[in-house]
Design a protein around this motif. Structure first.
Motif, mmCIF file in Angstrom:
data_model
loop_
_atom_site.group_PDB
_atom_site.id
_atom_site.type_symbol
_atom_site.label_atom_id
_atom_site.label_comp_id
_atom_site.label_asym_id
_atom_site.label_seq_id
_atom_site.Cartn_x
_atom_site.Cartn_y
_atom_site.Cartn_z
ATOM 1 N N THR A 126 27.880 28.523 41.166
ATOM 2 C CA THR A 126 27.834 28.989 42.559
ATOM 3 C C THR A 126 29.210 29.345 43.114
ATOM 4 O OG1 THR A 126 27.080 28.434 44.810
ATOM 5 C CG2 THR A 126 28.005 26.624 43.523
ATOM 6 N N PRO A 127 29.271 30.396 43.906
ATOM 7 C CA PRO A 127 30.481 30.603 44.714
ATOM 8 C C PRO A 127 30.404 29.685 45.933
ATOM 9 C CG PRO A 127 28.921 32.359 45.164
ATOM 10 C CD PRO A 127 28.256 31.422 44.171
ATOM 11 N N GLU A 128 31.412 29.713 46.757
ATOM 12 C CA GLU A 128 31.354 28.959 48.020
ATOM 13 C C GLU A 128 31.458 29.964 49.161
ATOM 14 O OE1 GLU A 128 33.106 25.008 48.513
ATOM 15 O OE2 GLU A 128 34.351 25.903 50.082
ATOM 16 N N TYR A 129 30.410 30.031 49.967
ATOM 17 C CA TYR A 129 30.403 30.911 51.131
ATOM 18 C C TYR A 129 30.362 30.028 52.385
ATOM 19 C CZ TYR A 129 29.134 35.027 48.242
ATOM 20 O OH TYR A 129 29.113 36.046 47.323
ATOM 21 N N ASN A 130 31.446 30.029 53.123
ATOM 22 C CA ASN A 130 31.507 29.224 54.347
ATOM 23 C C ASN A 130 31.101 27.767 54.095
ATOM 24 O OD1 ASN A 130 32.398 31.389 56.030
ATOM 25 N ND2 ASN A 130 30.344 32.251 55.820
ATOM 26 N N HIS A 131 31.684 27.219 53.049
ATOM 27 C CA HIS A 131 31.513 25.815 52.653
ATOM 28 C C HIS A 131 30.136 25.489 52.099
ATOM 29 C CE1 HIS A 131 34.975 24.531 55.588
ATOM 30 N NE2 HIS A 131 35.308 25.525 54.789
ATOM 31 N N GLN A 132 29.316 26.501 51.862
ATOM 32 C CA GLN A 132 27.958 26.291 51.363
ATOM 33 C C GLN A 132 27.746 27.129 50.100
ATOM 34 O OE1 GLN A 132 25.454 24.545 53.418
ATOM 35 N NE2 GLN A 132 27.123 23.994 54.771
ATOM 36 N N GLY B 32 25.123 32.391 41.484
ATOM 37 C CA GLY B 32 24.971 32.529 42.929
ATOM 38 C C GLY B 32 25.672 33.758 43.486
ATOM 39 N N SER B 33 26.236 34.563 42.615
ATOM 40 C CA SER B 33 26.892 35.793 43.079
ATOM 41 C C SER B 33 26.258 37.003 42.409
ATOM 42 C CB SER B 33 28.389 35.766 42.740
ATOM 43 O OG SER B 33 28.969 37.033 43.018
ATOM 44 N N LEU B 34 25.929 38.016 43.205
ATOM 45 C CA LEU B 34 25.346 39.246 42.660
ATOM 46 C C LEU B 34 26.433 40.269 42.347
ATOM 47 C CD1 LEU B 34 22.319 39.769 45.120
ATOM 48 C CD2 LEU B 34 22.417 38.403 43.028
ATOM 49 N N ARG B 35 27.659 39.943 42.658
ATOM 50 C CA ARG B 35 28.777 40.885 42.519
ATOM 51 C C ARG B 35 28.981 41.301 41.062
ATOM 52 N NH1 ARG B 35 34.316 40.710 41.968
ATOM 53 N NH2 ARG B 35 34.399 38.504 41.377
ATOM 54 N N LYS B 36 29.179 42.633 40.864
ATOM 55 C CA LYS B 36 29.568 43.101 39.526
ATOM 56 C C LYS B 36 30.903 42.445 39.202
ATOM 57 C CE LYS B 36 27.713 47.785 39.517
ATOM 58 N NZ LYS B 36 27.776 48.132 40.943
ATOM 59 N N GLY B 37 31.047 41.899 38.020
ATOM 60 C CA GLY B 37 32.314 41.265 37.666
ATOM 61 C C GLY B 37 32.477 39.884 38.275
ATOM 62 N N SER B 38 31.380 39.307 38.768
ATOM 63 C CA SER B 38 31.413 37.960 39.364
ATOM 64 C C SER B 38 31.999 36.942 38.386
ATOM 65 C CB SER B 38 29.975 37.554 39.732
ATOM 66 O OG SER B 38 29.859 36.140 39.753
ATOM 67 N N HIS B 39 32.928 36.131 38.872
ATOM 68 C CA HIS B 39 33.505 35.075 38.027
ATOM 69 C C HIS B 39 32.475 33.993 37.723
ATOM 70 C CE1 HIS B 39 37.185 36.758 40.085
ATOM 71 N NE2 HIS B 39 37.400 36.992 38.822
ATOM 72 N N ASN B 40 31.541 33.787 38.640
ATOM 73 C CA ASN B 40 30.497 32.796 38.377
ATOM 74 C C ASN B 40 29.573 33.257 37.246
ATOM 75 O OD1 ASN B 40 30.632 30.395 40.333
ATOM 76 N ND2 ASN B 40 31.108 32.168 41.618
ATOM 77 N N THR B 41 29.289 34.542 37.218
ATOM 78 C CA THR B 41 28.479 35.074 36.116
ATOM 79 C C THR B 41 29.267 34.991 34.806
ATOM 80 O OG1 THR B 41 27.395 36.534 37.700
ATOM 81 C CG2 THR B 41 27.087 37.057 35.386
ATOM 82 N N SER C 261 32.946 28.652 40.950
ATOM 83 C CA SER C 261 34.314 29.178 40.979
ATOM 84 C C SER C 261 34.576 29.950 42.258
ATOM 85 C CB SER C 261 34.571 30.073 39.760
ATOM 86 O OG SER C 261 34.128 31.379 40.001
ATOM 87 N N THR C 262 35.813 29.848 42.707
ATOM 88 C CA THR C 262 36.285 30.619 43.862
ATOM 89 C C THR C 262 37.608 31.287 43.494
ATOM 90 O OG1 THR C 262 37.610 28.784 44.721
ATOM 91 C CG2 THR C 262 35.371 28.984 45.571
ATOM 92 N N MET C 263 37.952 32.291 44.274
ATOM 93 C CA MET C 263 39.260 32.914 44.059
ATOM 94 C C MET C 263 40.353 32.135 44.794
ATOM 95 S SD MET C 263 38.594 36.965 43.866
ATOM 96 C CE MET C 263 36.903 37.468 44.010
ATOM 97 N N GLY C 264 39.950 31.367 45.799
ATOM 98 C CA GLY C 264 40.915 30.525 46.514
ATOM 99 C C GLY C 264 41.141 29.221 45.771
HETATM 100 C C1 LIG Z 1 30.912 35.257 53.140
HETATM 101 C C2 LIG Z 1 31.959 34.584 52.291
HETATM 102 C C3 LIG Z 1 32.386 33.325 52.623
HETATM 103 C C4 LIG Z 1 33.325 32.656 51.820
HETATM 104 N N1 LIG Z 1 33.662 31.377 52.129
HETATM 105 C C5 LIG Z 1 34.461 30.673 51.289
HETATM 106 C C6 LIG Z 1 34.697 29.289 51.511
HETATM 107 O O1 LIG Z 1 34.189 28.692 52.432
HETATM 108 N N2 LIG Z 1 35.495 28.630 50.626
HETATM 109 C C7 LIG Z 1 36.047 29.263 49.532
HETATM 110 O O2 LIG Z 1 36.756 28.624 48.753
HETATM 111 N N3 LIG Z 1 35.833 30.586 49.295
HETATM 112 C C8 LIG Z 1 35.043 31.301 50.134
HETATM 113 N N4 LIG Z 1 34.762 32.622 49.875
HETATM 114 C C9 LIG Z 1 35.327 33.231 48.681
HETATM 115 C C10 LIG Z 1 34.343 33.166 47.491
HETATM 116 O O3 LIG Z 1 34.038 31.844 47.130
HETATM 117 C C11 LIG Z 1 34.979 33.884 46.289
HETATM 118 O O4 LIG Z 1 35.066 35.242 46.623
HETATM 119 C C12 LIG Z 1 34.242 33.673 44.987
HETATM 120 O O5 LIG Z 1 35.155 33.861 43.943
HETATM 121 C C13 LIG Z 1 33.091 34.621 44.788
HETATM 122 O O6 LIG Z 1 32.494 34.362 43.541
HETATM 123 P P1 LIG Z 1 32.232 35.528 42.475
HETATM 124 O O7 LIG Z 1 33.543 35.889 41.821
HETATM 125 O O8 LIG Z 1 31.277 34.911 41.505
HETATM 126 O O9 LIG Z 1 31.633 36.692 43.207
HETATM 127 C C14 LIG Z 1 33.859 33.309 50.679
HETATM 128 C C15 LIG Z 1 33.426 34.606 50.369
HETATM 129 C C16 LIG Z 1 32.487 35.234 51.152
HETATM 130 C C17 LIG Z 1 31.992 36.614 50.756
#
Ligand SMILES: Cc1cc2nc3c(=O)[nH]c(=O)nc-3n(C[C@H](O)[C@H](O)[C@H](O)COP(=O)(O)O)c2cc1C
Length: 184
Positions: A78-84, A13-22, A115-118
């Motif tokens: 999947t990452p989590e973006y705004n709880h989704q 769910g992340s297109l980022r280079k170096g994505s942890h989800n990838t 995975s998330t960084m938080g």
């Molecule tokens: C638009 C946006 C919203 C985010 N919202 C949340 C969130 O609601 N909860 C959370 O834990 N992390 C949130 N994050 C942090 C991402 O989950 C985190 O950067 C994740 O590691 C990205 O995955 P990746 O390493 O595969 O790119 C958000 C990041 C972005 C860009």
């Protein structure tokens, strides 16, 4: 290829280079049985869903749909973006949930992780994703749940996951997916 060979399609769910989800998907595929094939889908070129385009499907959508048709099972990280889940992931799934591409997801086994960084580890996004799997009539692996928090601290320079506890849970998740796929 042996008759028991199965094909798992991974979607990040992340297109980022170096994505942890990838990275997580690349780690997870190592736990698949030797005879299983794994393909990491490229959803980066899929345009925004527009029903008008269903009569003349964009090339990237056709390719993704073909890949999904060839899958015996799926693995999403999947990452989590705004709880989704991320918009790119939802968009890609919307395209292949449609009769216009013969809905290649229906009744197929799927395992999810994130995975998330938080600290959250995608618990909320995964609950959201499980609702989507229900809507798309997929066959989810329910346990174990796999969440990775503080992902930036959990991979070494080669991209390998270093958290022994998470590795065990990941292995169990993939074994459960392989077992479900093998029963089909
Ligand atoms: C638009 C946006 C919203 C985010 N919202 C949340 C969130 O609601 N909860 C959370 O834990 N992390 C949130 N994050 C942090 C991402 O989950 C985190 O950067 C994740 O590691 C990205 O995955 P990746 O390493 O595969 O790119 C958000 C990041 C972005 C860009």
């Amino acid at each position: 290829m042996s008759q028991t060979s199965k094909h798992i399609v991974g979607i990040s769910g992340s297109l980022r280079k170096g994505s942890h989800n990838t990275l997580l998907l690349q780690q997870a595929q190592k736990f698949l049985p030797e005879e299983y094939r794994f393909t990491l889908a490229d959803i980066s070129q899929i345009p925004l869903y527009n029903q008008d385009d269903e009569s003349n499907l964009p090339e990237a959508v056709k390719q993704f749909a073909e890949l999904c048709h060839s899958a015996d099972g799926f693995l999403i990280s999947t990452p989590e973006y705004n709880h989704q889940i991320s918009g790119v992931l939802k968009n890609a799934l919307d395209w292949v949930s449609r009769p216009a591409v013969q809905t290649p997801l229906v009744l197929k086994p799927i395992a999810i992780m994130g995975s998330t960084m938080g600290m959250g580890g995608t618990a909320r996004a995964q609950t959201n994703l499980r609702n989507l799997l229900f809507a798309m009539n997929m066959d989810p692996v329910n346990r174990p749940e796999f969440q990775l928090s503080q992902a930036h601290l959990k991979f070494d320079e080669s991209g390998a996951l270093t958290d022994e506890n998470r590795l065990k849970i990941l292995q169990q998740l993939i074994e459960n997916l392989a077992a479900k796929v093998g029963q089909r």
